[in-house]
Design a protein around this motif. Sequence first.
Motif, PDB file in Angstrom:
ATOM      1  N   ARG A 428       0.829  -1.209   0.000  1.00 50.44           N
ATOM      2  CA  ARG A 428       0.000   0.000   0.000  1.00 50.44           C
ATOM      3  C   ARG A 428       0.857   1.250   0.000  1.00 50.44           C
ATOM      4  O   ARG A 428       0.607   2.203  -0.762  1.00 50.44           O
ATOM      5  CB  ARG A 428      -0.920  -0.004   1.227  1.00 50.44           C
ATOM      6  N   VAL A 429       1.891   1.274   0.850  1.00 50.10           N
ATOM      7  CA  VAL A 429       2.763   2.442   0.944  1.00 50.10           C
ATOM      8  C   VAL A 429       3.488   2.674  -0.371  1.00 50.10           C
ATOM      9  O   VAL A 429       3.601   3.816  -0.855  1.00 50.10           O
ATOM     10  CB  VAL A 429       3.766   2.259   2.097  1.00 50.10           C
ATOM     11  N   ALA A 430       4.009   1.602  -0.968  1.00 51.22           N
ATOM     12  CA  ALA A 430       4.749   1.740  -2.232  1.00 51.22           C
ATOM     13  C   ALA A 430       3.866   2.309  -3.328  1.00 51.22           C
ATOM     14  O   ALA A 430       4.342   3.022  -4.223  1.00 51.22           O
ATOM     15  CB  ALA A 430       5.313   0.388  -2.656  1.00 51.22           C
ATOM     16  N   ALA A 431       2.565   2.023  -3.264  1.00 43.26           N
ATOM     17  CA  ALA A 431       1.633   2.544  -4.262  1.00 43.26           C
ATOM     18  C   ALA A 431       1.037   3.877  -3.856  1.00 43.26           C
ATOM     19  O   ALA A 431       0.137   4.383  -4.543  1.00 43.26           O
ATOM     20  CB  ALA A 431       0.518   1.526  -4.492  1.00 43.26           C
ATOM     21  N   SER A 432       1.531   4.462  -2.747  1.00 45.16           N
ATOM     22  CA  SER A 432       1.034   5.763  -2.258  1.00 45.16           C
ATOM     23  C   SER A 432      -0.480   5.747  -2.063  1.00 45.16           C
ATOM     24  O   SER A 432      -1.208   6.626  -2.534  1.00 45.16           O
ATOM     25  CB  SER A 432       1.440   6.899  -3.216  1.00 45.16           C
TER      26      SER A 432
END
Length: 928
Positions: A428-432
Amino acid sequence: MPQVNFLYEFVEKKIGSVFARYGRFVAGHPWKVLIIAVAVNLALGIGMVRFQIDIDAEHVYLPQDSQSKKDQILIENTFPDLTGSNYHPLYDVHFDNRWARVIVRAKSGNLLTRTSLEAVKDFNTFLQTMTATADDGTIVTYNDICARAYGICAVDGSIFWNNEFLAAVDAGNVTFPVFVSSIVGNVYYNLNVDKSATTDANGFLTQMEYIHLNYELRKDASDDNVMKWMDAFVDRMEAYNSDKLDIAYGHHTSIDEELHKNVLGDIKWFAITILRMVIYACLATLSIRDVVSQRAMLGLAGISAAALAILASFGLCSAIGLEFVSIVGTVPFLIIGIGIDDMFLLLSALAGAEGKDTVEDKMAATLQTSCVSITISSLTDLIAFMSGVGSSFIAVRNFCAYTGVAVVFCYLNNITIVAAALSLNERRVAASRHFLTCRRVETKPRLEGKGKSRPYIICCSGSPPSNREEAESLLDKFPRWLFPKIVLKLPFKILIILLFLGYLAAGIYGCVYLKQGLEFTQLVQEDSYFFKYSDLLQTKFKRQYPISFLTTQTYTYTDPNTKALIDDVLSTAKANDYFDDSFESNWLTVYMASAYYDGTSETNFINGFRSFITDPKFVRYENDVVIDSSGTKITASRYFVLSRVLVDSQEEGKMMLKAREIAKNAEINCLAFSPYFDVFEQYVSVLGQTLQSVGIALAAVFIVTCLLMPHPVLIIFVTVAVTMIMVGVFGYMLYVDIALSAITMVQLIMCIGFSIDFTAHICHGYIVAPGVDKNLRVEQAIDEVGAPIFHGAVSSLCGVVILFAATSYIFKTFATIMCFVLLFGIAHALLLLPVVLTWVGPGHLKMKRELTPQNSHRNLGTSGHSVVSNGDAFMNNQASHNEALRSPKKSSVAPMNEDVMGFKEHSANYDLDCKADGECSWKKSKAS
């Protein structure tokens, strides 16, 4: 110690590589791992349908394989049960016989008046005429279930309304402690009168304020009838009112019912405790940076994993028939505490892996860094709890079994459920994506450029963190800000050592004088009817107990030598300081002095004895002798003495041991017994069993540390630190008036686990920190594991303090001992051990890890989460070039996320380039 370091590096590398590969697997299949782990936990939880509770306090909190239990079985199989025809209180075999008891007090202050004693007689009539209705509709009276003697219901204390006794009261010549009745002979009633009773110069009783009445029930009475009558007994006693008497009462299951009620009543406090721990876990993971790097949901994942571990363990233990006991109610708190501690370690390791390019790389680095420490603490926790599974205390055995199984599932859930949650979160974080809606969001500068409002930007902007500083929550920063300022300054170091020496001295003193034994009064609330009864019994009446010396061997009783051997045992006991020299119940002496005695032959001796026990004055001696079926031999007999007035539980235990010693050393084959020995066993066995369990746990700490953290200095540090924590917990119990018992034994075993968690984490963090300067390595260790240790302790403390409001002794002592171990543990881990490591810590390892600007936002002297590939040159020059080794400022290494406008490719690798003259600088890797 290069060889030692090489061994440690080898073990760390091998174990770490296994977890790194597993981390990549979880990162590639997070949903599969998550679903399978949750399904297994839920499936095991189905075992709760067989959930059973054991509320029998005597069974749960007293040792079950004791000498007293074995003697009880022998006596039951040897002497017949005469409670239905010839009951006498001397012949009780079980401490937990069926009974109803009442303590009566005269409101005038003196019961020794005809008016008061006739009121007691009326009360006895009131009690014996009570009725109850059984399930089948039949009426149950006391006469249906009472123990009997002389053809009527036997009441220990009935002498007080005997007509001859009342006449003696009127005449002022009541003999004490023995009253002679023309019907039943000598009646010893000293134990039924309070210890403040007074006599005159002639030995006549002049005043008594309290008397104790015992209404014994037959062993062959129906359980249903007994319980129905007991319910009616409690109801009638609650409603009883008199202008002459005050009463306190209890029955044989009162302690069980009150304990169960107390524990259930305090569940609300336990629920609040766990809720506060959950709230703290969420707050500690709360990030104020933006909605993309927010990690609060991971706190819930950690709590959920621990909750599932509790469900699975309770289900499995219930399925195999292991009963739930009240002390097991503290297991959820313990497992959630362990789960939160491990979760914070995983989150700290994840924050240190933010420089990695892919989720797979991050998870590999996260599990490689944290799971070694988690494995050490979980394995030692498991062994510590398993050390109590063999205890003779059911409470200890069942608690340790439930908790040991829960520790296993907690560990498995952390490396499956929590690890999968971390992987999904990093995706989720990597995909902002937003932490709540999972919708993609734009960076703050981009939204500002679009003219969005400030509230919208706060709620809907974000970008992936690029280093530990950006990934950590606000509370994560507090430990590394505070503790290095204390432990790295010489004046504070000296002060810390002096304070810990004082702490240790006070702990050792407390251990030497630690009290032992559980008073059942402690298990009930102070507003309970049974507390009033038990408190009066302990404070107003003498602690004196009848002790029998019995032989189950056939002797010739017409032989004078037999009587000489028996007299020798009794005289030896009465001459001992633990026994009253004025009391003896000896059927043989009384029989030989009676007109029924015939010693011309063994057969005539027995025939004369049978006539002897038909006399109402001597009928009670029927209980003392067992005659074989042929009527020609006496196969067993017993004799009684009385202990002196004992001061406390320690003396009670010593008296029991002395009685057994006298029996063992006697020339006649005999044993010493009292039903109260069942309780006294705990006073002599709980210390040994506690030390055994704690010793096994400490040995486990040593062995596991040797295997997983094989460095002699660290092994010594961990073992000594855990020992010091336990000395403190043991010793400081004295200062808060908590005695060593089956309940506190459980809690002390539990403390081993928390002690290990604290000490192992800081030592592991130190040994893997790069560099040669011990102060800097301690700072790096605190930076990496200080926050997890701090959060684990503080979250538990936030929860446990609520339990001080509980009324249950179990929860109150649990709260006190938990506070001890948490405070002492965090003090050792973040104050004492860092100071010691700065002076005598082992050398650095040479394990190679990639260093990137993203995970070295702060300089190597404070973060220490990576070692550069050419780290040897770095380490060799660090002592003289600390300033030169500092990493560039964030802005000089790579642009901030806010400046890259959504670009992710800012994680280029950097190497530390050191020239021959010692000059070092950061160079961008050619591979980049």
